[in-house]
Write an enzyme that holds these catalytic residues in place. Structure first.
Site, short mmCIF file in Angstrom:
data_model
loop_
_atom_site.label_atom_id
_atom_site.label_comp_id
_atom_site.label_asym_id
_atom_site.label_seq_id
_atom_site.Cartn_x
_atom_site.Cartn_y
_atom_site.Cartn_z
CG HIS A 139 -1.34 1.12 1.66
ND1 HIS A 139 -2.79 1.26 0.97
CD2 HIS A 139 -1.34 2.28 2.03
CE1 HIS A 139 -3.95 2.62 1.08
NE2 HIS A 139 -2.56 3.07 2.23
CD GLU A 140 1.61 3.54 3.62
OE1 GLU A 140 1.80 4.53 3.39
OE2 GLU A 140 0.78 3.66 4.80
CG HIS A 143 0.75 6.21 -0.35
ND1 HIS A 143 -0.49 6.86 -0.91
CD2 HIS A 143 0.37 5.61 0.40
CE1 HIS A 143 -1.95 6.84 -1.27
NE2 HIS A 143 -1.25 5.76 0.53
CG HIS A 146 0.35 8.20 -7.49
ND1 HIS A 146 -0.55 9.01 -6.25
CD2 HIS A 146 0.56 8.97 -8.43
CE1 HIS A 146 -2.00 9.46 -7.50
NE2 HIS A 146 -1.02 9.98 -8.35
#
Ligand SMILES: [Zn+2]
Length: 346
Positions: A139-140, A143, A146
């Site tokens: 999940h991290e 980011h 992104h």
């Protein structure tokens, strides 16, 4: 389940949930967290997650020789066709005095020719990890991707990287979590001490257990969203604790006790302001974005390239609704989210 150890039990308290959930997942869904843990050794998990991004997005990741603030911190550089496109740090394990949660910290925005630099900070074991830690890591890392892909040649720092509207920000990371529930991806890096890959049946059990209490978790998120909206809309009531409990208990199936002061540990109340609802709304968008991967293949390079180009690369230069429409060819829909909830209710 509680009555197996306490025959007199008449209700479940909020603090029982974390203890009872793995027991139910084991007894009713056959999923044993401790069994799964044997397949998630940190160095292999890290290798698997970096490899996944190399496979999906056709980039190369190499160790970056640079000064570090701690012997356990790591540094990497990301290249595309030999060109440096990003740098990042991983600071993955707990130590005294360190930040206690998981997050991504942009250190330098990608702008003009300036390469993005990002740190991923977590508190995972430096050995066998629970699958939940693997989900958080990916999940991290979502980011982080992104930040790098959305930070290429941007004109304005304010539009670079994770600069989308706030209620879209979690969607790319929430979608990426799907890959560590995918057997085809897990078998490449999730191996035990003897080198055997994670059994397909264990992954199937993990996916079934994932649906347990999904609706209850959602109701909890709705309660917290209401707290955030109400407190910012109406200002602080005289009895903050009573207001918090009132809003949360309207949704939560396991009500908070009278003495609870949950607002004191609701740190997102300051960080996210009124918009805590973004976690649910981003999940709606994440489930919708994932429909194209589900249809075309999780490791389909064309789908991944379109996703990167149309959703991640623009950073904050377009409204989120346009990013989703560009990728899916239609407006955002809540249907995929509803279908997942329906699956959980079965
Ligand atoms: Zn996140």
């Amino acid at each position: 389940m509680l009555r197996q150890t306490d025959p007199q039990a008449s209700k479940i308290n909020p603090w029982d949930n974390g203890y009872l959930t793995p027991l139910v997942q084991k007894q009713s869904y056959g999923f044993d967290r401790q069994e799964a843990r044997k397949y998630f050794n940190y160095p292999k998990v890290r290798g698997g997650i970096l490899q996944l991004s190399e496979d999906l997005f056709r980039v190369d990741i190499k160790p970056w020789k640079t000064a570090l603030w701690h012997p356990k911190a790591e540094a990497y550089e990301m290249f595309e066709g030999g060109k440096l496109i990003g740098r990042f740090y991983l600071d993955m394990h707990p130590r005294p005095g360190k930040y206690e949660h998981a997050n991504v910290v942009p250190l330098r925005q990608g702008k003009g020719g300036q390469v993005p630099v990002i740190a991923l900070v977590m508190n995972a074991p430096d050995g066998l990890m629970e699958h939940g830690d693997v989900v958080t890591f990916l999940h991290e890392y979502g980011h982080l991707l992104h930040g790098i892909f959305g930070g290429q040649n941007q004109h304005w720092a304010g539009q670079s990287g994770i600069a989308t509207e706030a209620d879209f920000g979690e969607a790319p990371s929430q979608m990426l979590e799907e890959w560590v529930f995918d057997y085809d991806t897990l078998k490449r890096f999730a191996t035990n001490e003897a080198g055997q890959p994670i059994p397909q049946e264990l992954v199937a059990q993990m996916n079934r257990a994932r649906l347990f209490n999904l609706g209850m978790g959602d109701m909890r998120q709705l309660g917290l969203s209401e707290v955030a909206l109400r407190l910012y809309q109406q200002g602080a009531p005289a009895d903050l604790g009573a207001a918090y409990r009132g809003y949360v208990n309207r949704y939560d199936l396991i009500p908070l006790p009278e003495w609870s002061q949950g607002q004191n540990s609701f740190s997102h109340l300051a960080g996210y302001g009124a918009s805590y609802y973004t976690y649910r709304w981003s999940k709606v968008i994440a489930d919708d974005l994932f429909t194209r991967f589900a249809r075309e293949g999780l490791r389909n390079p064309k789908t991944a390239a379109d996703y990167r180009r149309l959703v991640l690369a623009p950073g904050g230069t377009k409204p989120a609704a346009e990013l989703v429409r560009d990728f899916l060819g239609r407006p955002i829909s809540i249907d995929a989210y509803k279908a997942e909830m329906a699956r959980a209710a079965r």
